[in-house]
Write a protein that holds these residues in place. Sequence first.
Motif, short mmCIF file in Angstrom:
data_model
loop_
_atom_site.label_atom_id
_atom_site.label_comp_id
_atom_site.label_asym_id
_atom_site.label_seq_id
_atom_site.Cartn_x
_atom_site.Cartn_y
_atom_site.Cartn_z
N TYR A 128 29.32 -17.40 28.22
CA TYR A 128 29.24 -16.44 27.12
C TYR A 128 27.80 -16.29 26.64
CZ TYR A 128 30.15 -13.99 22.76
OH TYR A 128 30.15 -13.07 21.74
N ARG A 129 27.31 -15.06 26.64
CA ARG A 129 25.96 -14.75 26.15
C ARG A 129 26.11 -14.25 24.71
NH1 ARG A 129 24.15 -16.70 30.73
NH2 ARG A 129 24.77 -15.62 32.64
N LYS A 130 25.96 -15.14 23.76
CA LYS A 130 26.25 -14.84 22.36
C LYS A 130 25.44 -13.67 21.84
CE LYS A 130 26.81 -17.12 17.88
NZ LYS A 130 26.69 -18.41 17.13
N LYS A 131 24.15 -13.65 22.15
CA LYS A 131 23.28 -12.60 21.63
C LYS A 131 23.64 -11.23 22.20
CE LYS A 131 18.39 -11.78 20.64
NZ LYS A 131 17.00 -12.28 20.83
N ARG A 132 24.12 -11.22 23.44
CA ARG A 132 24.45 -9.96 24.11
C ARG A 132 25.93 -9.62 24.03
NH1 ARG A 132 21.90 -11.77 29.67
NH2 ARG A 132 22.77 -9.82 30.46
N ARG A 133 26.74 -10.60 23.61
CA ARG A 133 28.19 -10.42 23.47
C ARG A 133 28.85 -10.04 24.79
NH1 ARG A 133 28.64 -7.09 17.71
NH2 ARG A 133 27.52 -8.62 16.44
N VAL A 134 28.43 -10.68 25.87
CA VAL A 134 29.02 -10.46 27.18
C VAL A 134 29.27 -11.81 27.86
CG1 VAL A 134 27.98 -8.19 27.53
CG2 VAL A 134 26.74 -10.24 28.29
N TYR A 135 30.13 -11.78 28.88
CA TYR A 135 30.42 -12.97 29.67
C TYR A 135 29.87 -12.77 31.08
CZ TYR A 135 33.86 -14.63 26.21
OH TYR A 135 34.48 -15.10 25.08
#
Length: 418
Positions: A8-15
Motif C-alpha cells: 500500500y502506497r499511503k501517499k498515493r492511495r494505491v496498491y
Amino acid sequence: MEKCLAYYRKKRRVYGVRNHVLIIPTTFCVNNVAYQIWSFFAEERWGDYEENRVVLALHDAGCCHVGFDREIAFRTFLGVASNPNVYGVLLVSLGCGQFCKPPLKPGEDKKTNLMNFKLYDRLVKRGVPVKWVNVQEVGFSRAVEIGVKHVEAMVKEARKLERTGCPLSKIVIGVGNGASDPTSGLFANPAVGYLVDYFIEKGGTVVFTQSTEVLGAEEYLFSKVKREKTRLKLKRLLETLIVFKEGLEEYLGISDPTPGNIESGISTLAEKSLGTVLKIGHSKDIEIKDVLSYAEKIPRNGGLYFMDGPGEDLLAITGMVAGGAQAVIFTTGLGTPIGSVVAPVIKVTANKETYTKLNEIIDVYIPVEKLFEESKSLQEIAIDVLWDYLLRVLSGEPVKAEKRGQMDFGVREYWMKM
C-alpha cells in the motif's frame, strides 16, 4: 471478499503488486549511464518471493519528438514511472533533451520552465519518491556514482515495506495477445474472457487495447457499449483506424495478420479479430465504460475499458502499464517471451505443443483436452487454471518473464523525429 496481498502506497492511495525501484533515462543518449548504474544492483532481490528488484527501462526515445508524439512519450514515461508497482524512480538526464528539464528551483516560474514536460516535478506531484542526476552537469563517472547512491537509498526504504490485504477493486489488469494461432481465438482468448468476467464481478478493473486487432469484430464491441458518449468515441476511433490502415497498406503492404499468423492457419485480420475480442469477456451485463487514449490513466473503479493502442506486443503492454495496470494477462499461440519492466505479464496458451517447447517462457496452459476427456466447460477450465494462479501472482509469485529478467519497455511514435 477475495483479496490479494500487495504494497500500500499511503501517499498515493494505491496498491502495488510489486515493489520495484525504477531507473529510467529521460533520453536514449544516456542509456549506457543508466545501465552502468543498474549493473550495481543486477542481482539484488527482495520480497517474500524475491519478486522485487531494481529495474531498468532502456528505450530509443526522449528527444526530437514532434507534436502529439511528445505528449505520448511524456505520458508513457510518467505513467510507467508512477505505476503502483514502482516504489521510487531515478531519472537519468542528459541535460538538453525534451524531458531533461531539472527540478524546479524555489521561486522559478513553472510556465517558463515547461512544467507540462517536467518528469521530476510531475512525479513529485503524484507522490512518487524520485531522484535526479544530470550527466552534462556532473560528468559520466560522477553521474554513475550519484545514481548508485540514490538507488541504494531507495532500495533501503523499499525493503521496509510489507504486503497487506488488498481488495481486488484496487487492481487493474490488462489483457492482450500476440504471436496468435487458431488455438488463440478458439480457446485461449475465450478462456481469458471468462476470467475477465469473473474478475470484474469481484470488483476489479480490466483494460484491453491493440486497436487494429478489433477490426472485423466491431459488432461484438458495440454490443458491449451502452453509453452514447462511449459509442461515439469508439465509432470515431474505428473509422480513423480503417482509413489509416487502408492508406498505409496501399504503400507498405499488409502487416496484420503477420506471416506467422497466416502460416499457423489464420487467414484474415477479421478472422483474427473475431477470436481476439473474446478475451474481453462474455457477460452481457459487463459494458465497455470508456475509450481511453494511449497510456491514459485508467479509472480504478471496476469494469471494462478500451485503450487505443497498436497491435505490437511491446507497445500494447507498455501503454496499459503506463495507464496503471498492475498486471497483464497475455495469450499466445506460437509463443513469445514478452514481459514488462514493472508489471508481471502472465503468458497463456492453449497450444500444447507450444507450451511443451516453450515451457521456460509460457506460464499457463489451458488444457483443452478436458473439454472432451472430462466433459468440462471452457469456463470451468479457465477459472480452475487461471484464477488461483492470478491471485498468487498478484500476491508476489513471479511469472516466468520476471524470472528470466525481461524488462521490456517501448515508446509509441506516430511521426518522424525532427
